[in-house]
Design a protein around this motif. Sequence first.
Motif, PDB file in Angstrom:
ATOM      1  N   ALA A   1       0.825  -1.205   0.000  1.00 27.57           N
ATOM      2  CA  ALA A   1       0.000   0.000   0.000  1.00 27.57           C
ATOM      3  C   ALA A   1       0.862   1.259   0.000  1.00 27.57           C
ATOM      4  N   ALA A   2       1.966   1.224   0.751  1.00 30.95           N
ATOM      5  CA  ALA A   2       2.856   2.386   0.803  1.00 30.95           C
ATOM      6  C   ALA A   2       3.505   2.660  -0.543  1.00 30.95           C
ATOM      7  N   LYS A   3       3.622   1.608  -1.367  1.00 25.32           N
ATOM      8  CA  LYS A   3       4.219   1.757  -2.689  1.00 25.32           C
ATOM      9  C   LYS A   3       3.173   1.931  -3.789  1.00 25.32           C
ATOM     10  N   GLY A   4       1.923   2.158  -3.379  1.00 28.86           N
ATOM     11  CA  GLY A   4       0.869   2.466  -4.335  1.00 28.86           C
ATOM     12  C   GLY A   4       0.112   1.286  -4.892  1.00 28.86           C
ATOM     13  N   ALA A   5       0.418   0.071  -4.425  1.00 26.90           N
ATOM     14  CA  ALA A   5      -0.273  -1.121  -4.924  1.00 26.90           C
ATOM     15  C   ALA A   5      -1.454  -1.441  -4.007  1.00 26.90           C
ATOM     16  N   GLY A   6      -2.443  -0.548  -3.972  1.00 26.27           N
ATOM     17  CA  GLY A   6      -3.550  -0.672  -3.042  1.00 26.27           C
ATOM     18  C   GLY A   6      -4.406  -1.905  -3.231  1.00 26.27           C
ATOM     19  N   GLU A   7      -4.724  -2.253  -4.470  1.00 25.75           N
ATOM     20  CA  GLU A   7      -5.584  -3.419  -4.720  1.00 25.75           C
ATOM     21  C   GLU A   7      -4.886  -4.701  -4.299  1.00 25.75           C
ATOM     22  N   GLN A   8      -3.597  -4.791  -4.587  1.00 23.81           N
ATOM     23  CA  GLN A   8      -2.831  -5.968  -4.177  1.00 23.81           C
ATOM     24  C   GLN A   8      -2.750  -6.028  -2.647  1.00 23.81           C
ATOM     25  N   SER A   9      -2.604  -4.878  -2.018  1.00 25.63           N
ATOM     26  CA  SER A   9      -2.562  -4.806  -0.558  1.00 25.63           C
ATOM     27  C   SER A   9      -3.856  -5.352   0.047  1.00 25.63           C
ATOM     28  N   VAL A  10      -4.986  -4.999  -0.530  1.00 22.63           N
ATOM     29  CA  VAL A  10      -6.280  -5.454  -0.026  1.00 22.63           C
ATOM     30  C   VAL A  10      -6.370  -6.971  -0.048  1.00 22.63           C
ATOM     31  N   ARG A  11      -5.857  -7.607  -1.098  1.00 20.09           N
ATOM     32  CA  ARG A  11      -5.899  -9.082  -1.172  1.00 20.09           C
ATOM     33  C   ARG A  11      -5.109  -9.701  -0.027  1.00 20.09           C
ATOM     34  N   TRP A  12      -3.970  -9.133   0.308  1.00 25.78           N
ATOM     35  CA  TRP A  12      -3.172  -9.667   1.420  1.00 25.78           C
ATOM     36  C   TRP A  12      -3.874  -9.457   2.755  1.00 25.78           C
ATOM     37  N   LEU A  13      -4.546  -8.348   2.901  1.00 24.75           N
ATOM     38  CA  LEU A  13      -5.281  -8.113   4.141  1.00 24.75           C
ATOM     39  C   LEU A  13      -6.483  -9.040   4.256  1.00 24.75           C
TER      40      LEU A  13
END
Length: 355
Positions: free
Chosen positions: A50-62
């Motif tokens: 998320a800090a690097k701008g990959a918000g959608e990918q971050s959501v999958r990990w969460l």
Amino acid sequence: MLFLSEQEKHNWAEYADTIFRHRVHPAEYDGKIRKNLVPAFHFYIATYLAAKGAGEQSVRWLETGTLCEEDGLFCCAFLLGFLKRHENQLTKPAVVFQDPRPFIHFAGVPAMKEARRQFVRQCSHSLPVFKKPVRFMDIGCGDGGLTTALLLHLVESGNVSEVSEILLVDSSPAMAALAEKTVRSAFPDAVIRIENGRIQDCSGTIDQKYDIAMSSLAYHHMPLEDKRVHLARLRPWIDHLILFELDANNDTPDLFSPELALSVYQSYGRIMDFVYSHDAPVDVVTDCIDSFLMTELVSLLTEPRGTRSDYHMLRSQWNSLFSEVLGPEFSLRCDSSSCSDEHMSLFTLHYGRTG
């Protein structure tokens, strides 16, 4: 609090870089992680992405991390909700303490009320009986509630017969104004002084002795090297220093380090659970989370040392700092937990002038 081995730190950082570059599916790494730390690993990867701008990918990990969280540690779930409220962006939604209300709600949840009650009790046990009117300094006074509770208890317990002066230091004008009103109501005969700024801004101008200086969840707003400087400036002007703090490894680890993420996952996860578990209107709870706790969490996980807003230290680091800067003129009088479990601790430290 749980910690990573040196090898785990290296592995997690290497995995994060690979996952960011190759968009690896979350399940591929679970078998390589210590079982009880899998949710924390998902949190680390999610915040890194998320800090690097990959918000959608971050959501999958969460989302996958949320499925294996348990025992009151739901930081993946809390962060997932936050990202969904903020378009999958790990950005600070507010200026912390600009509005006192989120902090006031936080201080009023049952776990925090009990921890503060224990802090007050522990201070009364370790502070001496003062035979002259007491001059008191609160560094980061917030709404003034803890200052009032502590001083009233010290009077009731016989430690203090009279409070002659109270110095309230806080960088938030709204907090300082509320604190002045609260404290003046409880101690109408005392001189109330307001220093509207950070202790970093005024430590060099203090030129009067104070019997007691207190800092509650405030002295951590600067890195270790600055804590050392400003504590040294305060040393000649105080006789007793009492500290109420969060035991967390949030100061010396660098941005994007696995050890910082693991510490934040445990400490903020547990505290946010206190807030969510307290029966209150949804909008009040959400404001407390977003405008206070999540704003601090985002700063810790997106801003480098020297820029971020918070630098909580481990209890052992606080003791080392006080021993180094205050000793041998001061000695340890109290080192007690006021709220503690496997992942998070709030504690009281008291160092008093020898003699």
